[in-house]
Design a protein around this motif. Sequence first.
Motif, PDB file in Angstrom:
ATOM      1  N   GLU A  98      36.709  32.080  68.568  1.00  0.00           N
ATOM      2  CA  GLU A  98      35.911  31.011  67.961  1.00  0.00           C
ATOM      3  C   GLU A  98      36.292  30.733  66.506  1.00  0.00           C
ATOM      4  OE1 GLU A  98      32.088  32.509  69.038  1.00  0.00           O
ATOM      5  OE2 GLU A  98      32.291  31.678  71.062  1.00  0.00           O
ATOM      6  N   SER A  99      36.999  31.648  65.881  1.00  0.00           N
ATOM      7  CA  SER A  99      37.334  31.449  64.457  1.00  0.00           C
ATOM      8  C   SER A  99      38.806  31.200  64.197  1.00  0.00           C
ATOM      9  CB  SER A  99      36.924  32.689  63.650  1.00  0.00           C
ATOM     10  OG  SER A  99      35.555  32.921  63.774  1.00  0.00           O
ATOM     11  N   VAL A 100      39.646  31.352  65.229  1.00  0.00           N
ATOM     12  CA  VAL A 100      41.094  31.369  64.977  1.00  0.00           C
ATOM     13  C   VAL A 100      41.698  30.011  64.597  1.00  0.00           C
ATOM     14  CG1 VAL A 100      41.732  31.235  67.448  1.00  0.00           C
ATOM     15  CG2 VAL A 100      43.316  32.274  65.858  1.00  0.00           C
ATOM     16  N   SER A 101      41.256  28.923  65.209  1.00  0.00           N
ATOM     17  CA  SER A 101      41.953  27.644  64.972  1.00  0.00           C
ATOM     18  C   SER A 101      41.928  27.183  63.507  1.00  0.00           C
ATOM     19  CB  SER A 101      41.430  26.561  65.913  1.00  0.00           C
ATOM     20  OG  SER A 101      41.970  26.794  67.203  1.00  0.00           O
ATOM     21  N   GLN A 184      41.519  20.987  67.899  1.00  0.00           N
ATOM     22  CA  GLN A 184      41.907  21.372  66.529  1.00  0.00           C
ATOM     23  C   GLN A 184      43.404  21.662  66.445  1.00  0.00           C
ATOM     24  OE1 GLN A 184      39.337  24.188  64.310  1.00  0.00           O
ATOM     25  NE2 GLN A 184      37.978  24.097  66.055  1.00  0.00           N
ATOM     26  N   ASP A 185      43.938  22.366  67.457  1.00  0.00           N
ATOM     27  CA  ASP A 185      45.354  22.751  67.417  1.00  0.00           C
ATOM     28  C   ASP A 185      46.273  21.537  67.536  1.00  0.00           C
ATOM     29  OD1 ASP A 185      44.455  25.351  67.275  1.00  0.00           O
ATOM     30  OD2 ASP A 185      44.923  25.859  69.353  1.00  0.00           O
ATOM     31  N   SER A 186      45.837  20.510  68.277  1.00  0.00           N
ATOM     32  CA  SER A 186      46.751  19.376  68.448  1.00  0.00           C
ATOM     33  C   SER A 186      46.538  18.261  67.423  1.00  0.00           C
ATOM     34  CB  SER A 186      46.727  18.837  69.877  1.00  0.00           C
ATOM     35  OG  SER A 186      45.440  18.818  70.381  1.00  0.00           O
ATOM     36  N   THR A 187      45.488  18.366  66.611  1.00  0.00           N
ATOM     37  CA  THR A 187      45.273  17.308  65.621  1.00  0.00           C
ATOM     38  C   THR A 187      45.465  17.797  64.187  1.00  0.00           C
ATOM     39  OG1 THR A 187      42.902  17.777  65.679  1.00  0.00           O
ATOM     40  CG2 THR A 187      43.677  15.950  67.046  1.00  0.00           C
ATOM     41  N   ARG A 188      45.768  19.071  64.013  1.00  0.00           N
ATOM     42  CA  ARG A 188      45.934  19.576  62.635  1.00  0.00           C
ATOM     43  C   ARG A 188      47.197  18.988  62.005  1.00  0.00           C
ATOM     44  NH1 ARG A 188      47.308  25.357  65.085  1.00  0.00           N
ATOM     45  NH2 ARG A 188      49.531  25.035  65.448  1.00  0.00           N
TER      46      ARG A 188
END
Length: 226
Positions: A98-101, A184-188
């Motif tokens: 829950e905190s990694v991205s 989050q991973d694909s829009t950072r």
Amino acid sequence: MRKINIAIDGFSGCGKSSTAKEVAKRLAYKFIDSGAMYRAVTLYMLQNKVDIKNEAEVLKALDVITIDFRHNPGTGKSETFLNGVCVEEEIRKMYVSESVSPVAAIKAVRVAMVAQQQEMGKHRGVVMDGRDIASVVFPDAELKIFMKASDEARAKRRQMELEEKGEKASLEEIVKNFRERDLQDSTREESPLIQVPEAIVIDTSEMEFEVQVNKVLTLAKEKIEY
Ligand code: CDP
């Protein structure tokens, strides 16, 4: 025989790590779970209450973080160590997922991890899974795979993995976490998860584990013998 690097990218929980691990074993290659490195950094940030919005604090933390993978002869598996302590079990727990991205989105964190990953792969013979392996870490990888799977398939598999480790989580909770991380991973801004045009797509939703491993192995052998 020539050695190649194999990059396996894709969304959360679609079988990248388990496939990469088995493919590496059968080719006698090194398996590197890049996600475990971001998870270990996240665990450090949580344990030491680092304010991840504070750049100076993040840089100070990165200075003292050492991550390495060690082979456990008892289980025959590779384990993740954070500053000399085995964190293999802890980093797989839901509170870390829950905190990694947000931690993995920090530029300084990525720069530090990517440098280590590139060092590990410089002699080739590596199977690495993650989000930016084909695009950033090894843009010259001879084989690039992009894995995907339905929400249902990946949530069921992850629930079983967590259960085996004694952690209970509902399918809804797992799917919610996958979707949040995928977004989050694909829009950072920094090296987002992308499917590079040359990647071969494998959808594992309906696939037996052995089939997906063989698929990657066949593709790898074509490249090795090329
Ligand atoms: O196993 P699972 O698919 O749940 O995730 P993981 O591969 O352990 O990765 C955990 C998190 O680390 C991802 O959700 C990303 O935020 C981050 N990650 C990344 O940014 N880049 C990578 N190369 C690998 C992971």
